[in-house]
Scaffold this active site. Structure first.
Site, PDB file in Angstrom:
ATOM      1  N   ASN A   9       0.708  -1.179   0.146  1.00 38.50           N
ATOM      2  CA  ASN A   9      -0.054   0.023  -0.062  1.00 38.50           C
ATOM      3  C   ASN A   9       0.885   1.069   0.249  1.00 38.50           C
ATOM      4  O   ASN A   9       1.599   1.551   0.878  1.00 38.50           O
ATOM      5  CB  ASN A   9      -0.854  -0.097   1.276  1.00 38.50           C
ATOM      6  N   LYS A  11       0.233   4.269  -0.310  1.00 34.74           N
ATOM      7  CA  LYS A  11      -0.432   5.368   0.146  1.00 34.74           C
ATOM      8  C   LYS A  11      -0.324   6.645  -0.494  1.00 34.74           C
ATOM      9  O   LYS A  11      -0.074   6.577  -1.811  1.00 34.74           O
ATOM     10  CB  LYS A  11      -0.108   5.552   1.748  1.00 34.74           C
ATOM     11  N   HIS A  94      -9.214   1.357   5.122  1.00 38.16           N
ATOM     12  CA  HIS A  94      -7.914   1.417   5.813  1.00 38.16           C
ATOM     13  C   HIS A  94      -7.877   2.521   6.972  1.00 38.16           C
ATOM     14  O   HIS A  94      -8.877   3.295   7.045  1.00 38.16           O
ATOM     15  CB  HIS A  94      -6.988   2.004   4.752  1.00 38.16           C
ATOM     16  N   GLU A  96      -6.649   4.654   7.937  1.00 38.43           N
ATOM     17  CA  GLU A  96      -6.229   6.073   7.762  1.00 38.43           C
ATOM     18  C   GLU A  96      -7.289   6.750   7.138  1.00 38.43           C
ATOM     19  O   GLU A  96      -7.833   8.012   7.209  1.00 38.43           O
ATOM     20  CB  GLU A  96      -4.993   6.282   6.811  1.00 38.43           C
ATOM     21  N   GLU A 166      -5.007  -4.933  10.532  1.00 36.57           N
ATOM     22  CA  GLU A 166      -3.993  -3.872  10.685  1.00 36.57           C
ATOM     23  C   GLU A 166      -4.221  -3.055  12.264  1.00 36.57           C
ATOM     24  O   GLU A 166      -5.260  -2.075  12.211  1.00 36.57           O
ATOM     25  CB  GLU A 166      -4.000  -2.675   9.636  1.00 36.57           C
ATOM     26  N   GLY A 172       2.999   2.253  10.692  1.00 34.56           N
ATOM     27  CA  GLY A 172       3.941   3.158  10.693  1.00 34.56           C
ATOM     28  C   GLY A 172       4.735   3.614  12.060  1.00 34.56           C
ATOM     29  O   GLY A 172       5.239   4.699  12.009  1.00 34.56           O
ATOM     30  N   SER A 212       3.981  -2.303  10.412  1.00 40.28           N
ATOM     31  CA  SER A 212       5.441  -2.270  10.415  1.00 40.28           C
ATOM     32  C   SER A 212       5.950  -3.691  10.091  1.00 40.28           C
ATOM     33  O   SER A 212       7.107  -4.375  10.790  1.00 40.28           O
ATOM     34  CB  SER A 212       5.631  -1.793  11.791  1.00 40.28           C
TER      35      SER A 212
HETATM   36  P1  13P Z   1       3.331   0.274   7.479  1.00 39.23           P
HETATM   37  O1  13P Z   1       3.893  -0.988   6.954  1.00 39.23           O
HETATM   38  O2  13P Z   1       4.153   1.463   7.090  1.00 39.23           O
HETATM   39  O3  13P Z   1       3.337   0.321   8.975  1.00 39.23           O
HETATM   40  O4  13P Z   1       2.020   0.614   7.131  1.00 39.23           O
HETATM   41  C1  13P Z   1       1.001  -0.848   7.186  1.00 39.23           C
HETATM   42  C2  13P Z   1      -0.382  -0.222   6.304  1.00 39.23           C
HETATM   43  O5  13P Z   1      -1.081   0.623   6.525  1.00 39.23           O
HETATM   44  C3  13P Z   1      -0.532  -0.914   5.144  1.00 39.23           C
HETATM   45  O6  13P Z   1      -1.780  -0.510   4.608  1.00 39.23           O
END
Ligand code: 13P
Length: 249
Positions: A9, A11, A94, A96, A166, A172, A212
């Site tokens: 992803n 983003k 997601h 976010e 997640e 992140g 992560s």
């Molecule tokens: P990270 O791998 O950067 O923690 O992000 C995970 C994520 O949100 C994938 O959709």
């Protein structure tokens, strides 16, 4: 049996030329694998990525879509627009999108239905926040996210769904759920699905872990029986790291 999947992803990262460079690198480096490999570039870079990967098994997927068919929804993207450029899988839910763009379970349920009605495949994301885990409510939160967005679907929808657990506190942050924590939650998710839809459906759904995941921890997380792969953020932006994670599955 369910598929192993590793998805990146991206983003809100990478311009068009950067996207082009990364997909070209990934296509060249892709190891022989039975796992499905997917990348989710930003909307404006999807069509270019589909073109660049036309001779690759890497699938280009979208990070989001809107539930309406078409019309006066400034800034939004429909299922038909995605399908028309060769994108037939979409990430929905997601954390976010939930946290920064106000997407509620109710909105997400509509998006899931809209995508499925167009025969798209949905990668549905969900997971608890740190406070939920600290207060011991994480199972309850995850169960209600599944119930609210997905459990009104018919059984025949499930072959078109991929789940991505997640935990928000691991996204992140560099802090990963331990392989045991991931397995515990993935086992719970599968059990919850089995109770609602039966074990045939529960055992056929791929449940990915996200948060992560890095080359150094991927193999151990992926070795857990109910973890069928990963949804990778930061590490999927670096070709060597993403390829190492694909090799770990
Ligand atoms: P990270 O791998 O950067 O923690 O992000 C995970 C994520 O949100 C994938 O959709």
């Amino acid at each position: 049996m369910r598929n192993n999947i590793v998805a990146g992803n991206w983003k809100m990262n990478k311009t068009m030329s950067e996207t082009e460079a990364l997909v070209t690198e990934l296509a060249a480096m892709l190891p022989n694998t039975k796992a499905e490999v997917m990348v989710a570039p930003a909307f404006v870079n999807l069509a270019g990525a589909v073109g660049s990967l036309s001779n690759s098994t890497i699938e280009v997927i979208a990070q989001n879509m809107y539930f309406a068919e078409s019309g006066a929804y400034t800034g939004e993207i429909s299922a038909d627009m995605l399908l028309n450029i060769g994108v037939s899988t979409v990430i929905i839910g997601h954390s976010e999108r939930r946290a920064y763009f106000g997407e509620t379970d109710e909105i997400l349920a509509k998006k899931v239905r809209a995508a499925l009605q167009k025969n798209m495949r949905v990668m549905f994301c969900f997971g608890e926040e740190l406070g939920d885990r600290k207060s011991g409510n994480h199972f309850k939160v995850v169960e209600s996210q599944l119930q609210n967005a997905l459990f009104s679907l018919d059984a025949n929808a499930w072959p078109h769904l991929i789940l991505a657990y997640e935990p928000v506190w691991a996204i992140g942050t560099g802090e990963t759920a331990s392989p045991e924590q991931a397995q515990e939650m993935h086992g719970f998710i599968r059990e919850t699905l089995a109770q609602k839809y039966g074990s045939g459906i529960a055992n056929a759904v791929s449940i990915l872990y996200g948060g992560s995941v890095k080359p150094s921890n991927a193999a151990e997380i992926f070795s857990k029986p109910d973890v069928d792969g990963g949804l990778i953020g930061g590490a999927s932006l670096v070709a060597n790291d993403f390829i190492a994670i694909i090799k770990a599955i």
